[in-house]
Design a protein around this motif. Structure first.
Motif, PDB file in Angstrom:
ATOM      1  N   GLN A 227       0.740  -1.178  -0.066  1.00  0.00           N
ATOM      2  CA  GLN A 227       0.069   0.032   0.007  1.00  0.00           C
ATOM      3  C   GLN A 227       1.039   1.099  -0.140  1.00  0.00           C
ATOM      4  OE1 GLN A 227      -3.363   0.852  -0.256  1.00  0.00           O
ATOM      5  NE2 GLN A 227      -2.340   2.803  -0.556  1.00  0.00           N
ATOM      6  N   LEU A 228       0.882   2.082  -1.141  1.00  0.00           N
ATOM      7  CA  LEU A 228       1.489   3.454  -1.230  1.00  0.00           C
ATOM      8  C   LEU A 228       1.099   4.366  -0.135  1.00  0.00           C
ATOM      9  CD1 LEU A 228       1.751   4.290  -5.044  1.00  0.00           C
ATOM     10  CD2 LEU A 228       3.583   3.700  -3.442  1.00  0.00           C
ATOM     11  N   SER A 229       2.105   5.037   0.457  1.00  0.00           N
ATOM     12  CA  SER A 229       1.642   6.219   1.195  1.00  0.00           C
ATOM     13  C   SER A 229       2.188   7.484   0.600  1.00  0.00           C
ATOM     14  CB  SER A 229       2.257   6.133   2.736  1.00  0.00           C
ATOM     15  OG  SER A 229       3.674   5.824   2.538  1.00  0.00           O
ATOM     16  N   ALA A 230       3.237   7.449  -0.177  1.00  0.00           N
ATOM     17  CA  ALA A 230       3.934   8.741  -0.929  1.00  0.00           C
ATOM     18  C   ALA A 230       4.472   8.104  -1.963  1.00  0.00           C
ATOM     19  CB  ALA A 230       4.656   9.399   0.113  1.00  0.00           C
ATOM     20  N   LEU A 231       4.810   9.138  -2.859  1.00  0.00           N
ATOM     21  CA  LEU A 231       5.869   8.770  -3.739  1.00  0.00           C
ATOM     22  C   LEU A 231       6.939  10.015  -4.059  1.00  0.00           C
ATOM     23  CD1 LEU A 231       4.690  10.557  -6.230  1.00  0.00           C
ATOM     24  CD2 LEU A 231       3.401   8.534  -6.822  1.00  0.00           C
ATOM     25  N   THR A 232       8.036   9.599  -4.205  1.00  0.00           N
ATOM     26  CA  THR A 232       8.978  10.731  -4.503  1.00  0.00           C
ATOM     27  C   THR A 232       9.093  11.376  -5.699  1.00  0.00           C
ATOM     28  OG1 THR A 232      10.269   9.454  -2.530  1.00  0.00           O
ATOM     29  CG2 THR A 232      11.515  11.032  -3.756  1.00  0.00           C
ATOM     30  N   LEU A 233       9.090  12.615  -5.960  1.00  0.00           N
ATOM     31  CA  LEU A 233       9.153  13.148  -7.249  1.00  0.00           C
ATOM     32  C   LEU A 233      10.423  13.912  -7.489  1.00  0.00           C
ATOM     33  CD1 LEU A 233       7.140  13.602  -9.581  1.00  0.00           C
ATOM     34  CD2 LEU A 233       6.452  15.657  -8.252  1.00  0.00           C
ATOM     35  N   ARG A 234      11.243  13.784  -8.525  1.00  0.00           N
ATOM     36  CA  ARG A 234      12.328  14.638  -8.806  1.00  0.00           C
ATOM     37  C   ARG A 234      11.685  15.690  -9.573  1.00  0.00           C
ATOM     38  NH1 ARG A 234      15.838  10.980  -9.835  1.00  0.00           N
ATOM     39  NH2 ARG A 234      15.356  11.417 -12.078  1.00  0.00           N
ATOM     40  N   LYS A 235      11.789  17.094  -9.042  1.00  0.00           N
ATOM     41  CA  LYS A 235      11.362  17.973 -10.077  1.00  0.00           C
ATOM     42  C   LYS A 235      12.432  18.347 -10.905  1.00  0.00           C
ATOM     43  CE  LYS A 235       7.923  20.324  -7.145  1.00  0.00           C
ATOM     44  NZ  LYS A 235       7.867  21.662  -6.313  1.00  0.00           N
ATOM     45  N   GLU A 236      11.982  19.375 -11.834  1.00  0.00           N
ATOM     46  CA  GLU A 236      12.867  19.810 -13.155  1.00  0.00           C
ATOM     47  C   GLU A 236      14.068  20.420 -12.550  1.00  0.00           C
ATOM     48  OE1 GLU A 236      10.532  22.387 -15.661  1.00  0.00           O
ATOM     49  OE2 GLU A 236      11.274  21.290 -17.281  1.00  0.00           O
ATOM     50  N   SER A 237      13.850  21.421 -11.335  1.00  0.00           N
ATOM     51  CA  SER A 237      15.043  21.734 -10.662  1.00  0.00           C
ATOM     52  C   SER A 237      16.000  20.871 -10.143  1.00  0.00           C
ATOM     53  CB  SER A 237      14.446  22.887  -9.687  1.00  0.00           C
ATOM     54  OG  SER A 237      13.486  21.988  -8.750  1.00  0.00           O
ATOM     55  N   GLY A 238      15.718  19.677  -9.916  1.00  0.00           N
ATOM     56  CA  GLY A 238      16.522  18.645  -9.369  1.00  0.00           C
ATOM     57  C   GLY A 238      16.201  18.336  -7.920  1.00  0.00           C
ATOM     58  N   GLU A 239      15.328  19.254  -7.295  1.00  0.00           N
ATOM     59  CA  GLU A 239      15.174  18.946  -5.769  1.00  0.00           C
ATOM     60  C   GLU A 239      13.866  17.931  -5.825  1.00  0.00           C
ATOM     61  OE1 GLU A 239      12.330  21.387  -3.639  1.00  0.00           O
ATOM     62  OE2 GLU A 239      11.816  22.585  -5.302  1.00  0.00           O
ATOM     63  N   SER A 240      14.176  17.182  -4.695  1.00  0.00           N
ATOM     64  CA  SER A 240      13.210  16.023  -4.550  1.00  0.00           C
ATOM     65  C   SER A 240      11.903  16.114  -3.667  1.00  0.00           C
ATOM     66  CB  SER A 240      13.893  14.740  -4.120  1.00  0.00           C
ATOM     67  OG  SER A 240      14.484  13.978  -5.471  1.00  0.00           O
TER      68      SER A 240
END
Lengths: 345, 106
Positions: A227-240
């Motif tokens: 069961q997912l609780s969150a996902l990690t996203l890498r934004k264009e700026s490089g920050e997660s």
């Protein structure tokens, strides 16, 4: 829904090889049902490169892939083939013996086709959704990561993240928006392949604060027990950043996978089906295979090879379907009986 | 002859000779370079010949077309230097080109 059908040959795959096999079998009075996982006939020609010209079809200096498919469908019309589209063959069970083969072919939609012979013309295999290479994604599949939507209700009250920029992604954003608690769309760029009216509808929802659109790419998943609780996203700026989410629906198009064919008890060689070059029969009597999915010494993955293979397979299939009839070789140009079958006599 | 270097995700490099007028994808397939699948055979209809163009070469190689950008949506770990190698034509000005294949094709 279970539908039970009896026919002479169940053809798995409605690409050019499978379509033309209907013609060669039809000339020999053999009836066919075609089953394909895609929504329309044509296989790779229609799915991957419909507008691209093909230059190596004999007699056609240039023909578009879709044009070729349309001509093939027209060519087999006199034989009234039955198409079962959008269904994947899951099982092929033998009901007969080597002398009198008979098979039951079952699809994931519950369709059952009982046939004397099976002709596998499955090309590169089944078109299946692409899996993003996010570490650990397997553990979530079927529980909170889905590549297709079967039941909209299952997403009621859930925080749903949809990934992608094509029609599937945008259509599900709009269709799930009324039931989900919150929809988040993630795409790598602020441009979409999807139909402009769906993109506009999505942008209106974002402007009204009714959903979120975030530019970036998913790099990790968080959760427990599938069961997912969150996902990690890498934004264009490089920050997660982490985004809270119950379900993720990635839409990255389709890729070809051998799929259930591997479970049908056939000999396989590097994910291809070895076939003899006289009859194009597999290691199981009564199961034939033609086109890109087969291998033999000198095999070329050409559409024209698939046509040839279908014509030869039809000869042996005739012996199984009509064991008491002698087959007389005839030409469509001169045979009045063949012309009658084609409706031109 | 134009030379192209393919690096894999782990950094191992292979330099091969490329025919002018062919594509970087065709060059990879002809030389059995791992990491390029080219499922659609070069029709710009999949995203399995995805490469990262080395920083020193991005300007010379140029930007993807609209159609290629659309197709890159099907690739994973897309970066500003991402291109589909079937859409890069080999020419003498690309002699010495370095591209890196991603850890996984789409």
């Amino acid at each position: 829904m279970t539908e039970s059908i009896e026919t002479d040959v169940a053809i798995i795959g409605a690409g050019p090889a499978g379509l033309f096999a209907v013609f060669e079998l039809g000339l020999l009075d053999i009836k066919c049902h075609l089953i394909d996982i895609l929504g329309k006939p044509g296989g790779q020609c229609s799915e991957l490169y419909p507008e691209k010209p093909i230059y190596d079809i004999p007699g056609f200096p240039e023909v578009s892939a879709q044009g070729l498919v349309e001509n093939l469908i027209k060519q087999i019309q006199p034989f009234n083939p039955v198409f079962h589209m959008g269904e994947m063959v899951e099982r092929v069970e033998s009901l007969g013996d080597a002398e009198h083969p008979k098979f039951r072919v079952t699809t994931d939609a519950g369709t059952e086709v009982t046939a004397r012979c099976v002709l596998i013309a499955a090309g590169g295999g089944s078109f299946m959704p692409k899996k993003p290479p996010i570490p650990g994604i397997d553990a979530y599949e079927g529980r909170s990561v889905f590549y297709a939507v079967r039941k909209v209700e299952q997403f009621r009250g859930r925080r749903v993240t949809i990934v992608g920029g094509g029609d599937s992604a945008l259509d599900w954003v709009l269709n799930l928006h009324p039931v989900a608690e919150r929809i988040t769309l993630i795409h790598r760029r602020d441009a979409f392949r999807a139909a402009p009216h769906s993109v506009n509808a999505m942008r209106e929802l974002v402007a009204a604060g009714a959903m979120d659109f975030i530019l970036g790419q998913v790099s990790g998943l968080k959760g427990e027990g599938g069961q997912l609780s969150a996902l990690t996203l890498r934004k264009e700026s490089g920050e997660s950043v982490d985004i809270a989410c119950d379900d993720m629906l990635p839409f990255f198009g389709l890729t070809m996978k051998l799929g259930p064919i591997a479970d049908w008890g056939l000999n396989l060689h590097e994910n291809l089906i070895p076939a003899d070059t006289e009859k194009f029969e597999t290691s199981t009597p009564g199961i034939f295979a033609i086109g890109d999915i087969i291998t033999y010494p000198g095999k070329l993955k050409l559409i024209l090879s698939g046509f040839h293979e279908g014509a030869l397979a039809a000869q042996k299939i005739h012996r199984y379907v009509y064991p008491d009839k002698r087959l007389v070789f005839q030409y469509t140009t001169s045979s009045t009986s063949l012309q009658k079958k084609l409706g031109v006599g | 002859m134009t030379k192209i270097t393919f690096k894999d995700a782990a950094g191992a490099a292979r330099t091969v000779e490329a025919q002018d007028g062919s594509t970087v994808m065709e060059t990879a397939i002809r030389n059995a370079v791992p990491g390029i699948e080219a499922e659609c055979g070069g029709a710009c209809a999949c995203a399995t010949c995805h490469v990262y163009v080395d920083d020193a070469w991005t300007e010379i190689v140029g930007k993807p077309s609209q159609m290629e950008e659309d197709m890159l949506d099907f690739a994973f770990e897309v970066r500003p230097s991402s291109r589909l190698s079937c859409q890069i034509k080999v020419a003498p000005n690309l002699d010495g080109l370095v591209v890196t294949t991603p850890a996984k094709q789409g």
